[in-house]
Every structure is written in C-alpha cells, then in structure tokens.
Scaffold this motif. Structure first.
Motif, PDB file in Angstrom:
ATOM      1  N   UNK A 143       0.853  -1.183   0.000  1.00  0.00           N
ATOM      2  CA  UNK A 143       0.000   0.000   0.000  1.00  0.00           C
ATOM      3  C   UNK A 143       0.889   1.234   0.000  1.00  0.00           C
ATOM      4  N   UNK A 144       0.583   2.156  -0.856  1.00  0.00           N
ATOM      5  CA  UNK A 144       1.371   3.390  -0.849  1.00  0.00           C
ATOM      6  C   UNK A 144       0.487   4.585  -1.152  1.00  0.00           C
ATOM      7  N   UNK A 145       1.004   5.733  -0.735  1.00  0.00           N
ATOM      8  CA  UNK A 145       0.267   6.978  -0.849  1.00  0.00           C
ATOM      9  C   UNK A 145       1.230   8.003  -1.440  1.00  0.00           C
ATOM     10  N   UNK A 146       0.827   8.578  -2.567  1.00  0.00           N
ATOM     11  CA  UNK A 146       1.722   9.572  -3.177  1.00  0.00           C
ATOM     12  C   UNK A 146       1.296  11.000  -2.824  1.00  0.00           C
ATOM     13  N   UNK A 147       0.386  11.094  -1.859  1.00  0.00           N
ATOM     14  CA  UNK A 147      -0.083  12.421  -1.469  1.00  0.00           C
ATOM     15  C   UNK A 147      -1.409  12.746  -2.128  1.00  0.00           C
ATOM     16  N   UNK A 148      -1.711  12.069  -3.226  1.00  0.00           N
ATOM     17  CA  UNK A 148      -2.969  12.305  -3.930  1.00  0.00           C
ATOM     18  C   UNK A 148      -3.818  11.044  -3.991  1.00  0.00           C
ATOM     19  N   UNK A 149      -3.179   9.925  -4.270  1.00  0.00           N
ATOM     20  CA  UNK A 149      -3.885   8.663  -4.387  1.00  0.00           C
ATOM     21  C   UNK A 149      -3.336   7.662  -3.381  1.00  0.00           C
TER      22      UNK A 149
END
Ligand SMILES: [Zn+2]
Length: 366
Positions: A329-335
């Motif tokens: 799981x990762x978060x690029x700041x937008x998604x």
C-alpha cells in the motif's frame, strides 16, 4: 519577377520570397519591421529545399492526418514537430491529467487544450483536434479513423498493442517509441511490409516495469525519441515511405551506446500480422476495470505476478509505502493505492477509470 517552384501550385512573387525589389520599402524607418505576407513556400522553404523531400511531399503533408496517442513527453515533441512541418490535421488523444513533475520534460503540455493552442500558435495554417480519452477497444476505430500515420506517445504496452492491432488490421503505418530514465527506443511499423510490434514482442513484458515515475526520465531522451518518430512520420505522410529506416533504434544517452539494429523479419505465426487475430482490438486482452466502493477504482489486471518487496523499494521515492507478503500500500499524497501480489490494485482518490489506469501504469508498470 515571377517564378514557379517545381511541382508547387502557388505562384510566388519576389516580395513573398523575401527579396526586396530595388527602390521599394524606402519609407520603412531604420530598424522598422515590414512583415511580408507569408506564403506556404516561405514557411516551409527549408523543408522543400531538402531535395529528397521537396514541394510534392510538402503538398501531401498539407492534406495528411497524423494521430498522436498520448500527449506526454513524447507526444508533445512529435506534435510540435509535425505542426511546424505543416501536417494538415493533427489529432491529439490523451487520457491523463497534467502534473507539475511532468513540465520539466514536456515542451508544450500544460493541459490538453493548451497543447492544442500551442500547436495552433506554432502554425495557424493547420487543423488540430484534441480528444480527452482513454484509447480503448470500443472507441479505437473512431479515434484513429483517417490516420495517415499513428505516433506512439503512450506510457503503456497495452495501448501500444491496441494501436498495433488497429494499424495492422487497417494497414496504417505507426511509429513505436518509449523512453524511461536515460534510455529510449523507437521503431517504425509498416503493415504488410515490416515486422509489427507483436512480431518483436509477442507478449507485453511481464512483472512490474520501470516507469518514468519510479525511474525518472531525462528531457533530451524524450526529445530525441519523439524527434525520430516525427521524422519517420513525415516521410510516410510526405509519400516517402520508401525512405523509412527499417531499424530498431535504441539509445542510452547517459551511458551509451546509441545503436540501430535491423528489424527482424515478419513472423508468419505472429498473432497480429500473421494470423490476424486482433485480441487487443477485440477487447479480449483489456485489463478489466471497475468502480470499487466510494471514490475508488479496482483494476483487475491481466495475470501479473509481482515481486512486492522489489516494487516497494522502487516506490519509496514517490511516497509512503507499506508492504507485507500479500499486498503493498502506498500513498503519493494524492492517491492511496493498494497493489496485490497477483497484480490487482485498488486506487483510492478517484472514480475516474482512466485516471486510475494512469496511476497504475505510472507506479506499477505498463
Ligand atoms: Zn506481426
């Protein structure tokens, strides 16, 4: 003085060619500017003067249509060169949003319509269409109809295979191109003549691939590959297909080398140009996508076993990443994206299927 350029239907006066007749323009003050009416001849004179191209090819360009699929780093270079060269109609197809990180290598793309405006500013004598669309099997025939050549500015193999299916089925030449990091590749496909993309790559690469988001990309690489693609497209649209170089060009502009290899012969057993089974165009190979709960899209990609720890390492440069043996799981700041070991993913933060597919292509692979 009048003269007629060989094969060119316009009568050109000396003034239009930029020759100041003796005694004329004496009223123009020193440092003044006298803009002469622009003729097609003067705008394209250098291109026409190049003997293997000439006026007749220039006329063909004016009547031709080029379709640029993907208006990112490669597509903007291709479109700008084709517009300035005088291709009569340019159709831009792009599914993506613009992101700040793209601007460093994108010459004219600030948003889809801005791309169109910039092209018209560069050459008001041509027609530019823009379509915000995800090229898919349902609408590929409409979006690509009438193309004299198709230029690959996409970021994923699935769309390239779809272009290849359409191009082979309809006999339309297309120019494959890709760039990531310091590396680029380009290859022309001339249906019924040269090998097609599936002769060279029967299947898309398996597993996660480096993408511009994870591995970066350098502007000179995309400029070079886009320029090579535009050059071959101009030969085709100008009626000079015999001059298309049937080579696979590969270059690493950071480490070298730059090299060309001969294209392989057509594979008689190629699913596309040999057996004429157009699985991508038929939608049988399309990654199914569905809306998944609130503000999320699920992508059930083709079977794509992933090495999650390896993917996690690559994604640490773009955002926060957590990983276990089942999912990443990762978060690029937008998604907020969850990727499973079989390649399936859930993209949270959008209900737009095209955006979700774009996020998947950028971070997981093409
Ligand atoms: Zn083939």
């Amino acid at each position: 003085m009048e003269f007629r350029a060989p094969g060119w239907p316009f009568t050109i006066s000396g003034a239009e060619r930029g020759e100041n007749p003796p005694g004329k323009f004496s009223a123009i003050p020193r440092g003044g500017y006298c803009k002469l009416p622009e003729s097609p001849y003067s705008r394209y004179s250098r291109q026409i003067r190049f003997a293997p191209f000439g006026a007749e090819a220039q006329e063909r360009l004016a009547a031709a249509t080029a379709v640029v699929v993907g208006c990112g780093a490669l597509g903007t270079v291709q479109a700008a060169l084709l517009a300035r060269a005088g291709v009569g109609t340019i159709r831009l197809i792009d599914r993506d949003y613009v992101e700040e990180s793209n601007l460093q290598r994108q010459l004219l793309y600030t948003e889809a319509d801005a791309a169109r405006r910039h092209l018209i500013e560069a050459n008001s004598g041509i027609r530019v269409e823009s379509h915000i669309a995800d090229l898919n099997p349902e609408d590929a025939a409409d979006l690509l109809a009438g193309a004299g050549v198709i230029l690959d500015g996409t970021d994923n193999f699935e769309t390239r295979m779809l272009i290849n299916d359409y191009a082979v089925r309809e006999g339309v030449p297309w120019i494959y191109g890709a760039a990531v990091g310091s590396y680029g590749i380009a290859m022309p496909v001339l249906p019924n003549d040269s090998a097609c993309l599936r002769c060279v790559y029967p299947e898309p690469p398996s597993g996660a691939q480096p993408t511009c988001e994870t591995a970066g990309v350098l502007g000179p690489v995309t400029s070079m590959i886009g320029s090579l693609q535009a050059m071959e497209a101009l030969k085709i649209l100008g009626g000079r297909a015999g001059a298309v170089r049937r080579k696979i060009f590969r270059a690493d502009l950071w480490n070298g080398p730059l090299r060309e290899t001969a294209m392989p012969a057509r594979d008689p057993d190629c699913p596309a140009c040999g057996r004429r089974e157009f699985a991508y165009l038929g939608g049988r190979r399309r990654a199914p996508v569905s809306l998944c709960g609130r503000n999320a899209v699920q992508i059930h990609d083709r079977s794509r076993p992933l090495n999650l720890p390896e993917l996690a390492e690559r994604l640490r440069v773009v955002g926060t990443v957590r990983v276990n043996e089942f999912a990443l799981r990762f978060d690029d700041g937008e998604y907020d994206v969850t990727v499973f070991a079989d390649g399936r993913a859930i993209v949270k933060g959008t209900t737009d299927v095209g955006v979700a597919r774009g996020v998947y292509s950028r971070y997981v692979g093409n």
